[in-house]
Design a protein around this motif. Structure first.
Motif, PDB file in Angstrom:
ATOM      1  N   VAL A  18       0.858  -1.184   0.000  1.00 31.23           N
ATOM      2  CA  VAL A  18       0.000   0.000   0.000  1.00 31.23           C
ATOM      3  C   VAL A  18       0.894   1.234   0.000  1.00 31.23           C
ATOM      4  O   VAL A  18       1.635   1.468   0.957  1.00 31.23           O
ATOM      5  CB  VAL A  18      -0.930   0.001   1.229  1.00 31.23           C
ATOM      6  CG1 VAL A  18      -1.791   1.259   1.262  1.00 31.23           C
ATOM      7  CG2 VAL A  18      -1.784  -1.260   1.268  1.00 31.23           C
ATOM      8  N   ASP A  19       0.839   2.001  -1.071  1.00 33.41           N
ATOM      9  CA  ASP A  19       1.610   3.231  -1.212  1.00 33.41           C
ATOM     10  C   ASP A  19       0.669   4.408  -0.999  1.00 33.41           C
ATOM     11  O   ASP A  19      -0.198   4.680  -1.843  1.00 33.41           O
ATOM     12  CB  ASP A  19       2.249   3.271  -2.607  1.00 33.41           C
ATOM     13  CG  ASP A  19       3.163   4.466  -2.800  1.00 33.41           C
ATOM     14  OD1 ASP A  19       3.610   5.053  -1.791  1.00 33.41           O
ATOM     15  OD2 ASP A  19       3.412   4.824  -3.968  1.00 33.41           O
ATOM     16  N   LEU A  20       0.819   5.090   0.112  1.00 32.65           N
ATOM     17  CA  LEU A  20      -0.060   6.201   0.445  1.00 32.65           C
ATOM     18  C   LEU A  20       0.306   7.456  -0.348  1.00 32.65           C
ATOM     19  O   LEU A  20       1.461   7.657  -0.711  1.00 32.65           O
ATOM     20  CB  LEU A  20       0.017   6.505   1.951  1.00 32.65           C
ATOM     21  CG  LEU A  20      -0.416   5.367   2.864  1.00 32.65           C
ATOM     22  CD1 LEU A  20      -0.146   5.745   4.321  1.00 32.65           C
ATOM     23  CD2 LEU A  20      -1.875   5.004   2.650  1.00 32.65           C
ATOM     24  N   VAL A  29      -4.963   6.520   7.987  1.00 28.32           N
ATOM     25  CA  VAL A  29      -5.716   5.392   7.417  1.00 28.32           C
ATOM     26  C   VAL A  29      -5.965   4.261   8.409  1.00 28.32           C
ATOM     27  O   VAL A  29      -6.560   3.253   8.047  1.00 28.32           O
ATOM     28  CB  VAL A  29      -5.020   4.828   6.157  1.00 28.32           C
ATOM     29  CG1 VAL A  29      -4.950   5.878   5.068  1.00 28.32           C
ATOM     30  CG2 VAL A  29      -3.659   4.254   6.474  1.00 28.32           C
ATOM     31  N   GLU A  30      -5.548   4.430   9.653  1.00 32.29           N
ATOM     32  CA  GLU A  30      -5.685   3.346  10.631  1.00 32.29           C
ATOM     33  C   GLU A  30      -7.121   2.855  10.785  1.00 32.29           C
ATOM     34  O   GLU A  30      -7.369   1.650  10.799  1.00 32.29           O
ATOM     35  CB  GLU A  30      -5.129   3.759  11.991  1.00 32.29           C
ATOM     36  CG  GLU A  30      -3.636   3.683  12.064  1.00 32.29           C
ATOM     37  CD  GLU A  30      -3.086   4.070  13.421  1.00 32.29           C
ATOM     38  OE1 GLU A  30      -2.111   3.434  13.832  1.00 32.29           O
ATOM     39  OE2 GLU A  30      -3.624   5.010  14.056  1.00 32.29           O
ATOM     40  N   LEU A  31      -8.066   3.754  10.900  1.00 25.63           N
ATOM     41  CA  LEU A  31      -9.461   3.360  11.101  1.00 25.63           C
ATOM     42  C   LEU A  31     -10.001   2.640   9.869  1.00 25.63           C
ATOM     43  O   LEU A  31     -10.610   1.566   9.985  1.00 25.63           O
ATOM     44  CB  LEU A  31     -10.330   4.571  11.437  1.00 25.63           C
ATOM     45  CG  LEU A  31     -11.810   4.266  11.681  1.00 25.63           C
ATOM     46  CD1 LEU A  31     -11.979   3.302  12.855  1.00 25.63           C
ATOM     47  CD2 LEU A  31     -12.582   5.554  11.934  1.00 25.63           C
ATOM     48  N   LYS A 111     -15.071  -1.442   1.501  1.00 21.80           N
ATOM     49  CA  LYS A 111     -14.033  -1.088   2.476  1.00 21.80           C
ATOM     50  C   LYS A 111     -12.707  -0.808   1.781  1.00 21.80           C
ATOM     51  O   LYS A 111     -11.994   0.135   2.135  1.00 21.80           O
ATOM     52  CB  LYS A 111     -13.866  -2.197   3.520  1.00 21.80           C
ATOM     53  CG  LYS A 111     -15.091  -2.437   4.369  1.00 21.80           C
ATOM     54  CD  LYS A 111     -15.479  -1.207   5.172  1.00 21.80           C
ATOM     55  CE  LYS A 111     -16.700  -1.471   6.028  1.00 21.80           C
ATOM     56  NZ  LYS A 111     -17.124  -0.291   6.784  1.00 21.80           N
ATOM     57  N   PHE A 112     -12.358  -1.619   0.795  1.00 24.21           N
ATOM     58  CA  PHE A 112     -11.099  -1.429   0.086  1.00 24.21           C
ATOM     59  C   PHE A 112     -11.113  -0.120  -0.707  1.00 24.21           C
ATOM     60  O   PHE A 112     -10.101   0.584  -0.779  1.00 24.21           O
ATOM     61  CB  PHE A 112     -10.818  -2.612  -0.841  1.00 24.21           C
ATOM     62  CG  PHE A 112      -9.453  -2.568  -1.469  1.00 24.21           C
ATOM     63  CD1 PHE A 112      -8.309  -2.749  -0.699  1.00 24.21           C
ATOM     64  CD2 PHE A 112      -9.308  -2.335  -2.824  1.00 24.21           C
ATOM     65  CE1 PHE A 112      -7.052  -2.697  -1.267  1.00 24.21           C
ATOM     66  CE2 PHE A 112      -8.059  -2.282  -3.409  1.00 24.21           C
ATOM     67  CZ  PHE A 112      -6.920  -2.462  -2.622  1.00 24.21           C
ATOM     68  N   ALA A 116      -8.391   2.869  -0.732  1.00 30.63           N
ATOM     69  CA  ALA A 116      -7.778   3.276  -2.002  1.00 30.63           C
ATOM     70  C   ALA A 116      -7.836   4.782  -2.222  1.00 30.63           C
ATOM     71  O   ALA A 116      -6.983   5.338  -2.919  1.00 30.63           O
ATOM     72  CB  ALA A 116      -8.454   2.544  -3.162  1.00 30.63           C
ATOM     73  N   GLU A 117      -8.807   5.467  -1.621  1.00 32.47           N
ATOM     74  CA  GLU A 117      -8.899   6.920  -1.744  1.00 32.47           C
ATOM     75  C   GLU A 117      -7.647   7.613  -1.204  1.00 32.47           C
ATOM     76  O   GLU A 117      -7.315   8.720  -1.621  1.00 32.47           O
ATOM     77  CB  GLU A 117     -10.129   7.445  -0.997  1.00 32.47           C
ATOM     78  CG  GLU A 117     -11.448   7.059  -1.630  1.00 32.47           C
ATOM     79  CD  GLU A 117     -12.644   7.473  -0.792  1.00 32.47           C
ATOM     80  OE1 GLU A 117     -12.485   8.275   0.157  1.00 32.47           O
ATOM     81  OE2 GLU A 117     -13.756   6.989  -1.094  1.00 32.47           O
TER      82      GLU A 117
END
Length: 138
Positions: A18-20, A29-31, A111-112, A116-117
């Protein structure tokens, strides 16, 4: 939630990088990540769903000189660039087909999509287990 997992021999492992986006932190993005992982655990965690267990890691950036063929020389400051992914999600499944079926499911896709946003990129690579072991008791 933080219990040890047992990985049966012969399972399939999926490694999701996962590249933020710039400016997005792991804390941001934890939640969303927790909700997505909870859906997988609670929805697909039976023989029909095939989910065995999983782990989420934050990229710490260090490179092992001893575990690298080039001694880490290709990384002069011994730090991995963040384009190697900020987070990895490691999941274990009874089969690749069960993984794909779960990830095609509407609930997971919702959820994914939220995760991804926050991402520039994600990719998931599957692996078949060849070996596993634990230290022998002395």
């Amino acid at each position: 939630m933080f219990n040890p997992i047992q990985i049966p021999f012969g399972c399939t492992m999926l490694f999701n990088v996962v590249d933020l986006k710039d400016g997005v932190s792991v804390e941001d993005v934890e939640l969303v990540l927790g909700e997505m992982c909870n859906v997988v655990k609670n929805t697909y965690g039976d023989d029909n769903g095939g989910f065995i267990g999983g782990q989420v890691y934050r990229n710490a950036g260090f490179v092992s000189d001893e575990g690298s063929v080039d001694g880490g020389d290709s990384h002069p400051n011994k730090r991995v660039q963040q384009n190697m992914g900020d987070i990895v999600i490691v999941t274990y499944w009874q089969s690749f087909e069960q993984h794909e079926k779960s990830h095609a499911d509407k609930l997971f896709k919702e959820k994914f999509a939220k995760l991804a946003e926050y991402c520039d990129n994600t990719y998931e690579v599957g692996y078949e287990m060849l070996w596993q072991g634990v230290p022998e008791a002395h």
